[in-house]
Design an enzyme around this catalytic site. Structure first.
Site, mmCIF file in Angstrom:
data_model
loop_
_atom_site.group_PDB
_atom_site.id
_atom_site.type_symbol
_atom_site.label_atom_id
_atom_site.label_comp_id
_atom_site.label_asym_id
_atom_site.label_seq_id
_atom_site.Cartn_x
_atom_site.Cartn_y
_atom_site.Cartn_z
ATOM 1 N N THR A 1 -9.046 -13.950 -23.018
ATOM 2 C CA THR A 1 -8.360 -12.664 -23.048
ATOM 3 C C THR A 1 -7.196 -12.625 -22.067
ATOM 4 O O THR A 1 -6.294 -11.799 -22.197
ATOM 5 C CB THR A 1 -9.371 -11.534 -22.750
ATOM 6 O OG1 THR A 1 -10.375 -11.556 -23.765
ATOM 7 C CG2 THR A 1 -8.731 -10.172 -22.733
ATOM 8 N N TYR B 1 -18.330 -22.223 -20.483
ATOM 9 C CA TYR B 1 -17.777 -21.218 -21.383
ATOM 10 C C TYR B 1 -17.715 -21.845 -22.762
ATOM 11 O O TYR B 1 -16.883 -22.710 -23.028
ATOM 12 C CB TYR B 1 -16.397 -20.799 -20.875
ATOM 13 C CG TYR B 1 -15.640 -19.792 -21.731
ATOM 14 C CD1 TYR B 1 -16.270 -19.046 -22.724
ATOM 15 C CD2 TYR B 1 -14.280 -19.597 -21.526
ATOM 16 C CE1 TYR B 1 -15.562 -18.139 -23.486
ATOM 17 C CE2 TYR B 1 -13.561 -18.678 -22.277
ATOM 18 C CZ TYR B 1 -14.207 -17.955 -23.260
ATOM 19 O OH TYR B 1 -13.505 -17.057 -24.019
ATOM 20 N N LYS C 1 -21.475 -18.759 -20.614
ATOM 21 C CA LYS C 1 -20.951 -17.636 -21.390
ATOM 22 C C LYS C 1 -20.911 -18.096 -22.836
ATOM 23 O O LYS C 1 -20.165 -19.008 -23.186
ATOM 24 C CB LYS C 1 -19.554 -17.240 -20.910
ATOM 25 C CG LYS C 1 -18.899 -16.159 -21.771
ATOM 26 C CD LYS C 1 -17.456 -15.919 -21.368
ATOM 27 C CE LYS C 1 -16.770 -14.953 -22.332
ATOM 28 N NZ LYS C 1 -15.321 -14.774 -22.017
#
Length: 315
Positions: free
Chosen positions: A53, A142, A171
């Site tokens: 993001t 991640y 994550k």
């Protein structure tokens, strides 16, 4: 950095900050600091910078490192900081992780190396190399196969968790909910598991997840934090109410490629000076803006107040 020795404390709603740019495309550090202030005032439980993001692929290593330092300085020790320090190149990953360590982050969030599509053995060696290089820094993988074209298998996560004392979590940004369950089944709840899929944030808590890193927290940080707190307090009805209430804002964020729609919202709410996104992204199209406005109206109840945090020149 006070949470570095207790990574289990990195729980709840961890906001993956968008990186604001000025209208001419430079990293806006004042805007970034303002977003941190707003997040903290809204009750966010942790801050992340440098994830998908935040448009890391459009920034230089130096820009990413400086953004980490800006965020670390703005947060201090008030909440945990999990900084994205991964890259497709090992030397860049090590450089960014070192910069994060020195800036005082609490955990390094390391994306699977993208484009190359390494094997599971290669991924194991990659993460073990990073973990060995920074033995005193918690390392969180991640996993985002939709962006990297490689999936970190549950068995590889378990192998890393058993082999590296400082490999503490993952994550998971996959819509395969069975994947979440298998990771926790193999590793146990001692492994920190965060959801990176907005509509799986609440369901993951039922499996034993530690929280979530949801882009929705960029525009509705208070609601995201309250959803986690309601779950923890056993108020399942309130947690579900927020989960469903956030649906329009989740849809808003993905009207076009994230983070362009969210940046449009932040700019028009006065929280950043410009909604600029770097190439290859574009600002939302005219049709996209119309849809954003519709979703914004539908989910307005769950937007966090922006009063007192508007930047100069914005109302």
């Amino acid at each position: 950095m006070r949470f570095r020795s207790d990574p289990q404390a990195i729980r709840g709603s961890i906001a993956p900050l968008m990186t604001p740019f000025t209208a001419d495309g430079a990293v806006d550090h004042d805007g970034l600091t303002n977003l941190v202030r707003w997040q903290l005032a809204s009750g966010t439980h942790g801050i992340s910078i440098g994830g998908s993001t935040g448009e890391p692929g459009s920034q230089t290593v130096a820009e990413r490192a400086e953004a980490i330092r800006t965020v670390a300085a703005a947060v201090g020790d008030r909440v945990p900081i999990a900084a994205g320090t991964g890259s497709a190149k090992l030397d860049e990953t090590l450089e960014l992780t070192a910069a994060g360590r020195d800036a005082g982050i609490d955990a390094a969030l390391v994306i699977t190396p993208y484009y190359a599509r390494p094997t599971q053995d290669a991924l194991f060696v990659w993460y073990r190399t990073v973990a060995d290089e920074f033995p005193d820094l918690p390392i969180v993988a991640y996993n985002v196969p939709s962006r990297t074209a490689v999936d970190l298998a549950p068995e590889t996560v378990a192998r890393l968790f058993r082999s590296c004392d400082n490999f503490v979590g993952i994550k998971e940004t996959t819509k395969d909910f069975e994947h979440f369950s298998r990771v926790l089944h193999l590793c146990g709840r001692e492994l920190i598991v965060w959801s990176g899929i907005e509509l799986l944030c609440l369901p993951l808590l039922a499996l034993g997840g530690a929280g979530f890193v949801s882009a929705t927290a960029n525009i509705a940080p208070a609601a995201c934090a309250e959803m986690y707190e309601a779950w923890q307090a056993g108020d399942l009805e309130r947690a579900r109410e927020i989960h469903y209430g956030l649906h329009p804002l989740v849809d808003l964020l993905f009207v076009e490629t994230n983070p362009a729609p969210g940046k449009w919202v932040l700019e028009h709410r006065g929280l950043i000076g410009s909604g600029h996104v770097r190439p290859p992204l574009l600002p939302p199209s005219e049709a996209g803006v119309a849809r954003i406005k519709d979703f914004l109206a539908e989910g307005a109840k769950y937007l966090s107040p922006a009063e007192g945090f508007t930047v100069e020149g914005k109302s």
